[in-house]
Design an enzyme around this catalytic site. Structure first.
Site, PDB file in Angstrom:
ATOM      1  N   TYR A  51      19.847  22.799  62.188  1.00  0.00           N
ATOM      2  CA  TYR A  51      19.280  21.814  63.112  1.00  0.00           C
ATOM      3  C   TYR A  51      19.160  22.443  64.501  1.00  0.00           C
ATOM      4  O   TYR A  51      20.149  22.795  65.127  1.00  0.00           O
ATOM      5  CB  TYR A  51      20.156  20.557  63.201  1.00  0.00           C
ATOM      6  CG  TYR A  51      20.315  19.786  61.919  1.00  0.00           C
ATOM      7  CD1 TYR A  51      19.408  19.931  60.868  1.00  0.00           C
ATOM      8  CD2 TYR A  51      21.367  18.900  61.757  1.00  0.00           C
ATOM      9  CE1 TYR A  51      19.566  19.209  59.701  1.00  0.00           C
ATOM     10  CE2 TYR A  51      21.529  18.171  60.581  1.00  0.00           C
ATOM     11  CZ  TYR A  51      20.634  18.335  59.556  1.00  0.00           C
ATOM     12  OH  TYR A  51      20.792  17.629  58.393  1.00  0.00           O
ATOM     13  N   PRO A  53      19.345   6.369  55.971  1.00  0.00           N
ATOM     14  CA  PRO A  53      19.549   5.060  55.328  1.00  0.00           C
ATOM     15  C   PRO A  53      18.687   3.959  55.932  1.00  0.00           C
ATOM     16  O   PRO A  53      18.580   2.887  55.338  1.00  0.00           O
ATOM     17  CB  PRO A  53      21.037   4.790  55.576  1.00  0.00           C
ATOM     18  CG  PRO A  53      21.338   5.509  56.857  1.00  0.00           C
ATOM     19  CD  PRO A  53      20.510   6.766  56.792  1.00  0.00           C
ATOM     20  N   ARG A 104      14.305   6.521  58.111  1.00  0.00           N
ATOM     21  CA  ARG A 104      13.905   7.232  59.337  1.00  0.00           C
ATOM     22  C   ARG A 104      13.466   6.257  60.439  1.00  0.00           C
ATOM     23  O   ARG A 104      12.524   6.511  61.174  1.00  0.00           O
ATOM     24  CB  ARG A 104      12.819   8.259  59.031  1.00  0.00           C
ATOM     25  CG  ARG A 104      13.289   9.292  58.023  1.00  0.00           C
ATOM     26  CD  ARG A 104      12.334  10.457  57.837  1.00  0.00           C
ATOM     27  NE  ARG A 104      13.014  11.521  57.111  1.00  0.00           N
ATOM     28  CZ  ARG A 104      13.136  11.588  55.785  1.00  0.00           C
ATOM     29  NH1 ARG A 104      12.588  10.661  55.038  1.00  0.00           N
ATOM     30  NH2 ARG A 104      13.777  12.579  55.212  1.00  0.00           N
ATOM     31  N   GLY A 105      14.179   5.141  60.517  1.00  0.00           N
ATOM     32  CA  GLY A 105      13.908   4.142  61.553  1.00  0.00           C
ATOM     33  C   GLY A 105      12.945   3.059  61.127  1.00  0.00           C
ATOM     34  O   GLY A 105      12.889   1.991  61.751  1.00  0.00           O
ATOM     35  N   PHE A 106      12.198   3.293  60.051  1.00  0.00           N
ATOM     36  CA  PHE A 106      11.165   2.339  59.646  1.00  0.00           C
ATOM     37  C   PHE A 106      11.751   0.990  59.247  1.00  0.00           C
ATOM     38  O   PHE A 106      11.235  -0.067  59.619  1.00  0.00           O
ATOM     39  CB  PHE A 106      10.342   2.926  58.496  1.00  0.00           C
ATOM     40  CG  PHE A 106       9.260   2.004  58.012  1.00  0.00           C
ATOM     41  CD1 PHE A 106       8.077   1.866  58.719  1.00  0.00           C
ATOM     42  CD2 PHE A 106       9.429   1.245  56.862  1.00  0.00           C
ATOM     43  CE1 PHE A 106       7.084   1.000  58.290  1.00  0.00           C
ATOM     44  CE2 PHE A 106       8.445   0.384  56.420  1.00  0.00           C
ATOM     45  CZ  PHE A 106       7.269   0.259  57.142  1.00  0.00           C
ATOM     46  N   ALA A 119      14.299  -0.442  60.223  1.00  0.00           N
ATOM     47  CA  ALA A 119      14.832  -1.180  61.367  1.00  0.00           C
ATOM     48  C   ALA A 119      13.730  -1.932  62.112  1.00  0.00           C
ATOM     49  O   ALA A 119      13.999  -2.641  63.081  1.00  0.00           O
ATOM     50  CB  ALA A 119      15.547  -0.231  62.317  1.00  0.00           C
TER      51      ALA A 119
END
Length: 329
Positions: free
Chosen positions: A64, A218, A221-223, A225
């Site tokens: 990363y 989980p 990737r923000g979707f 939420a």
């Protein structure tokens, strides 16, 4: 949730250390997501806030950045914070020769024993510690027998440089092959309401063996939420814009999943992110999702999922969601 409140705990598998049931994935702080929005000082604060909340599993990887994410985590865990964290990093993915190929961020695999032996020492230097609590093989290398890679991982444990070792994105047969060499403490794979593949066999096997399961992404990737109503909501140069599920047509089709999650959330007075995470938490005893964030508000929101218990009707409604439009990658 106030900073004085700590979330409920589990153990990292049958024999592992105690961790908060929600962990923190640190990748997005310096890699792939919204690169122009990087703020190391803010990220250090988020990691320390996580520890205050009881979000103690802190997950990074050498690739990363590359390398700078481990340095960031090491900085955050300095000044006496290291002993508060269950620190996890990874080895086995490397930059291709000549750097990343375009926007796909395609990575090569290297799980040769000599690479693993050198990589752990480099990771420990960047992290500013003499050991990690969990060292994970980021991907199986098709050019190297898994038993050889796992044997080198076991050497890391024998040397006291890691307390336990785990795998990532593997199938049951690969877990069994590794187990024949050294115990597998954890398996990390994508699991969410829009990526449910591990539920078929990998997660049940991990549960039967007392192996921790660490879902990355989980929140889709923000979707899940509810943070992206369309492609225009993605930050510039964000890696997600290259993924099939984040193309305009797929995003539009997948909004139906978000609407159901939102409806369940409204019934509970919770957020969509908390419902998505609570569903993941309901999938097993040793399931510890590691949502990533670099925002204090979202960190507290994610930690709050630990206090949300979904009823049987909620879980059935979420289980019945259709598969998403678009592949993972």
């Amino acid at each position: 949730m106030s900073s004085s409140t700590t979330i409920r705990t589990t153990t990292l598998g049958t024999d592992g250390p105690v961790v908060g049931v929600v962990g923190l994935g640190c990748m997005g702080m310096s890699h792939a997501y919204d690169p122009s929005g990087r703020d190391d000082d803010a990220s250090v604060g988020v990691i320390r806030q996580a520890l205050d909340l009881g979000v103690t599993l802190i997950d990074t990887a050498d690739v990363y950045g590359p390398f700078v994410n481990e340095e960031l985590v090491g900085r955050a865990l300095g000044d006496g914070h290291r002993e508060r964290a269950v620190l996890a990093t990874k080895v086995g993915l490397v930059l291709p020769e000549g750097g990343l190929r375009g926007s796909s961020a395609a990575l090569d695999r290297n799980a040769r024993p000599e690479h693993i032996r050198a990589a752990i020492d480099a990771s420990l230097r960047r992290l500013g510690t003499d050991h990690v609590d969990l060292y994970q093989l980021h991907r199986v290398d098709p050019e190297v027998p898994l038993e050889e890679s796992w044997g080198a991982m076991a050497e890391v444990v024998a040397a006291g440089k890691a307390r336990a070792i785990g795998l990532s994105e593997v199938g049951v047969e690969e877990i069994k092959r590794a187990q024949s060499v050294h115990p597998v403490a954890s398996v990390q794979s994508e699991l969410s309401l829009w990526t449910r593949d591990p539920l078929a066999d990998v997660l049940p096997y991990c549960e039967s063996q007392g192996i921790a399961f660490l879902p990355f992404s989980p929140l889709g990737r923000g979707f899940l939420a509810g943070r992206f109503s369309g492609a225009q909501d993605l930050p510039a140069d964000d890696w997600r814009s290259t993924l099939p599920r984040f193309q305009a047509d797929a995003l539009a089709a997948n909004q139906a999943l978000v609407e159901t999650v939102k409806a369940v959330a409204e019934r509970h007075g919770a957020t969509s992110a908390q419902v998505a995470l609570a569903w993941v938490l309901a999938q097993g005893r040793y399931v510890v999702p590691i949502p990533g964030t670099k925002t204090p508000k979202y960190l507290a929101d994610n930690a709050g999922a630990a206090a949300l218990t979904l009823g049987a009707a909620d879980l059935a409604e979420l289980d019945a969601l259709p598969a998403p439009t678009g592949d993972r990658y």
